[in-house]
Design a protein around this motif. Structure first.
Motif, short mmCIF file in Angstrom:
data_model
loop_
_atom_site.label_atom_id
_atom_site.label_comp_id
_atom_site.label_asym_id
_atom_site.label_seq_id
_atom_site.Cartn_x
_atom_site.Cartn_y
_atom_site.Cartn_z
N THR A 21 20.14 8.80 53.64
CA THR A 21 21.22 8.44 54.55
C THR A 21 21.92 7.20 53.99
OG1 THR A 21 19.81 6.96 55.84
CG2 THR A 21 19.89 9.29 56.53
N ARG B 111 23.51 2.25 60.43
CA ARG B 111 22.81 3.35 61.11
C ARG B 111 23.78 4.28 61.81
NH1 ARG B 111 18.41 -0.51 63.43
NH2 ARG B 111 20.23 -0.97 64.66
N ARG C 98 9.39 5.59 63.08
CA ARG C 98 10.80 5.99 62.95
C ARG C 98 11.26 5.91 61.50
NH1 ARG C 98 13.54 2.70 67.90
NH2 ARG C 98 12.80 4.02 69.58
N TYR C 99 10.86 4.87 60.82
CA TYR C 99 11.27 4.68 59.43
C TYR C 99 10.70 5.79 58.54
CZ TYR C 99 12.42 2.07 55.19
OH TYR C 99 12.95 1.68 53.99
N GLY D 99 15.35 12.81 56.96
CA GLY D 99 16.78 12.54 56.85
C GLY D 99 17.31 12.49 55.44
N TYR E 254 9.64 8.74 59.51
CA TYR E 254 10.27 10.00 59.92
C TYR E 254 11.66 10.14 59.28
CZ TYR E 254 12.37 13.60 62.83
OH TYR E 254 13.01 14.73 63.26
N GLN E 255 12.42 9.05 59.32
CA GLN E 255 13.76 9.07 58.73
C GLN E 255 13.68 9.35 57.23
OE1 GLN E 255 15.85 5.36 59.11
NE2 GLN E 255 17.76 6.20 58.32
#
Length: 192
Positions: A154, A109, A143-144, A151, A146-147
């Motif tokens: 990643t 992370r 969170r997962y 993101g 959203y990532q």
């Protein structure tokens, strides 16, 4: 780290150990024990921390390197009594892989490694107060998602995808334990 990631990491470690060291694939029973061992630290610590407030972080007794030897010795004693010492090895490797995977997850992370997650009762990571078990679960899911949505790919997501592909390939190569055992049993019973 998610439960399926802990399972995948533990299974890959155990399967490689079994295939390289013993020239055999994991059995169905060993695979089930790996699944249990890979989840046990969170099954102990998350309810203690998030439901009972024992350790707000969800890292305490189950992740502790000071408790792990006792847990592994109990697993060995139980397995030896039943004449199944290989199961103790499967459980111990999976159990010990859990906090290591949590540390590797921190690295992926992009954060620093906080070894305090393994040092209970001497140290604990700083607490986070997000409520109870369901609150934590929903926060992590949010969170997962959203990532994933914002993101893109990643290094953490790429590592998760590669681990997923590797474990499926390895599991199929091993003969899909214990699924293959269940199918054989069902076919045998249907032909009787």
């Amino acid at each position: 780290m998610w439960p399926w990631e802990h399972l995948a990491f533990a299974y890959v470690l155990y399967s490689l150990t079994k295939n390289v060291g013993f020239r055999a694939s994991p059995s169905g029973r060993e695979t089930i024990v790996v699944a249990i061992g890979s989840q046990l630290p969170d099954l102990v610590d998350k309810p203690l921390g998030w439901t009972f407030g024992f350790a707000e972080t969800g890292y305490s007794i189950g992740h502790s390197i000071f408790v792990a030897p006792a847990v592994c010795l109990v697993a060995y004693a139980v397995a030896a009594r039943r004449g199944a010492r290989a199961l103790a090895g499967a459980f111990s490797l999976a159990y010990l892989s859990h906090p290591i995977a949590d540390l590797l997850s921190q690295l992926l992370r992009g954060g620093g490694v906080d070894g305090r997650i393994m040092l209970w009762p001497i140290a604990s990571p700083p607490g986070t107060d997000h409520g109870g078990f369901l609150d934590h679960l929903l926060l992590y899911l949010a969170r997962y998602i959203y990532q994933l949505l914002t993101g893109g790919l990643t290094i953490e997501i790429v590592a998760q995808l590669l681990l997923g592909l590797a474990v499926v390939a390895l599991w199929l190569s091993d003969g899909a334990p214990p699924t293959a055992d269940v199918w054989r049993l069902l076919r045998t019973r249907s032909h009787q």
